[in-house]
Design an enzyme around this catalytic site. Structure first.
Site, PDB file in Angstrom:
ATOM      1  N   ASP A  20       0.857  -1.192   0.000  1.00 32.18           N
ATOM      2  CA  ASP A  20       0.000   0.000   0.000  1.00 32.18           C
ATOM      3  C   ASP A  20       0.901   1.252   0.000  1.00 32.18           C
ATOM      4  O   ASP A  20       2.095   1.160   0.310  1.00 32.18           O
ATOM      5  CB  ASP A  20      -0.876  -0.076   1.258  1.00 32.18           C
ATOM      6  CG  ASP A  20      -1.663   1.183   1.496  1.00 32.18           C
ATOM      7  OD1 ASP A  20      -2.439   1.568   0.615  1.00 32.18           O
ATOM      8  OD2 ASP A  20      -1.475   1.802   2.569  1.00 32.18           O
ATOM      9  N   ASP A  22      -0.223   5.225   0.847  1.00 30.17           N
ATOM     10  CA  ASP A  22      -0.449   6.230   1.891  1.00 30.17           C
ATOM     11  C   ASP A  22      -0.501   5.571   3.266  1.00 30.17           C
ATOM     12  O   ASP A  22      -1.259   4.627   3.484  1.00 30.17           O
ATOM     13  CB  ASP A  22      -1.776   6.969   1.659  1.00 30.17           C
ATOM     14  CG  ASP A  22      -1.749   7.800   0.392  1.00 30.17           C
ATOM     15  OD1 ASP A  22      -1.007   8.786   0.357  1.00 30.17           O
ATOM     16  OD2 ASP A  22      -2.469   7.445  -0.567  1.00 30.17           O
ATOM     17  N   ASP A 180      -1.667  -0.505   5.960  1.00 25.96           N
ATOM     18  CA  ASP A 180      -1.783   0.225   7.227  1.00 25.96           C
ATOM     19  C   ASP A 180      -3.210   0.277   7.752  1.00 25.96           C
ATOM     20  O   ASP A 180      -3.425   0.772   8.846  1.00 25.96           O
ATOM     21  CB  ASP A 180      -1.255   1.660   7.089  1.00 25.96           C
ATOM     22  CG  ASP A 180      -2.132   2.529   6.202  1.00 25.96           C
ATOM     23  OD1 ASP A 180      -2.556   2.046   5.132  1.00 25.96           O
ATOM     24  OD2 ASP A 180      -2.400   3.685   6.579  1.00 25.96           O
TER      25      ASP A 180
HETATM   26  O1  PGA Z   1      -7.330   6.840   0.056  1.00 24.48           O
HETATM   27  C1  PGA Z   1      -6.288   7.136  -0.547  1.00 24.48           C
HETATM   28  O2  PGA Z   1      -6.200   8.089  -1.351  1.00 24.48           O
HETATM   29  C2  PGA Z   1      -5.030   6.338  -0.354  1.00 24.48           C
HETATM   30  O3  PGA Z   1      -5.124   5.173   0.282  1.00 24.48           O
HETATM   31  P1  PGA Z   1      -4.029   3.993   0.341  1.00 24.48           P
HETATM   32  O4  PGA Z   1      -2.750   4.376  -0.377  1.00 24.48           O
HETATM   33  O5  PGA Z   1      -3.812   3.861   1.802  1.00 24.48           O
HETATM   34  O6  PGA Z   1      -4.754   2.855  -0.303  1.00 24.48           O
HETATM   35 MG    MG Z   2      -2.902   3.149   3.392  1.00 25.03          MG
END
Ligand code: PGA
Ligand code: MG
Length: 233
Positions: A20, A22, A180
């Site tokens: 993942d 973010d 996360d």
């Molecule tokens: O919701 C977002 O823009 C990013 O979420 P993720 O990288 O944790 O999947």
């Molecule tokens: Mg994430």
């Protein structure tokens, strides 16, 4: 280096890892805050704070923007204009107010050394994810990068994980999901992938343990594949 942290070398059952973005590889709250508040200001709407963003992020941009409009008590009809402004502002500042978490580079390097194929799977739009990975020097680790717009459905649906395994040529039971949030854990469980969650990310205000992952890690380079069981193994 303790024996447990010595690099794992093939043969071992692990084929791939899906990581993942973010809250797992990059702390992007600063980017979200800048892009969102510049967009809200353009529409003469009040700003949101980091706590709201941290609680809401992880389910893709459409969810973030709709939740933001509800949070500032603005009419949902502002959505299209907010989305247009947000894309422009996000792409202009992408990566400038965000930082790679400690241990991520080292952890990804160790997974590659162990012979795993790596894909990045995020609910962030692909057009935001690719330049961010590049700006942070992370793009070279991944053979595939899939955003929230890459497939018909987003995490926590298992479809993006199944499709990513197909692209990697890996079997879900031998493909580790590294995330996360409960979105990552739920998607992984339903797809049949083992899952570890980072202790520091954004999990909608809940401790990562509540999503019942196979392990919770303080840093990605703490990951010990020997201590994890592939689901089929
Ligand atoms: O919701 C977002 O823009 C990013 O979420 P993720 O990288 O944790 O999947
Ligand atoms: Mg994430």
């Amino acid at each position: 280096m303790s024996p447990e942290s010595a690099p794992l070398t093939p043969p071992h059952p692990w084929q791939a890892a899906i990581v993942d973005l973010d809250g797992t590889m990059v702390d992007t709250l600063g980017d979200f805050e800048l892009a969102l508040n510049r967009s809200l200001a353009e529409l003469d709407l009040p700003p949101v704070d980091r706590a709201f963003i941290e609680h809401t992020v992880g389910k893709g941009s459409a969810h973030l923007l709709r939740s933001t409009l509800a949070h500032v008590q603005a009419d949902a009809q502002h959505y299209e204009a907010l989305w247009a402004a947000y894309q422009r502002h996000y792409l202009a500042i992408n990566g400038q107010a965000s930082a790679v978490y400690p241990g991520v580079m080292e952890g990804l390097a160790r997974l590659r050394e162990a012979g795993l194929r790596l894909a990045c799977l995020t609910n962030k739009p692909t057009a935001f994810a690719k330049p961010l990975l590049q700006a942070k020097g992370l793009d070279g680790f991944f053979s595939h990068v899939f955003g929230g717009d890459a497939f018909e459905r987003t995490k926590p649906d298992p479809l993006p994980l199944r499709k990513t395994c197909e692209a990697l040529g890996s079997t879900p039971a031998f493909t580790l999901m590294v995330g996360d949030s409960s979105n990552d854990a739920r998607a992984a469980r339903a797809a049949g992938c083992p899952v570890v969650l980072m202790a520091y990310g954004y999990n909608h205000g809940e401790p990562p343990e509540s999503a019942r992952p196979d392990a919770v890690l303080a840093r990605l380079d703490d990951l010990d594949l020997r201590a994890l069981r592939p689901h089929g193994g």
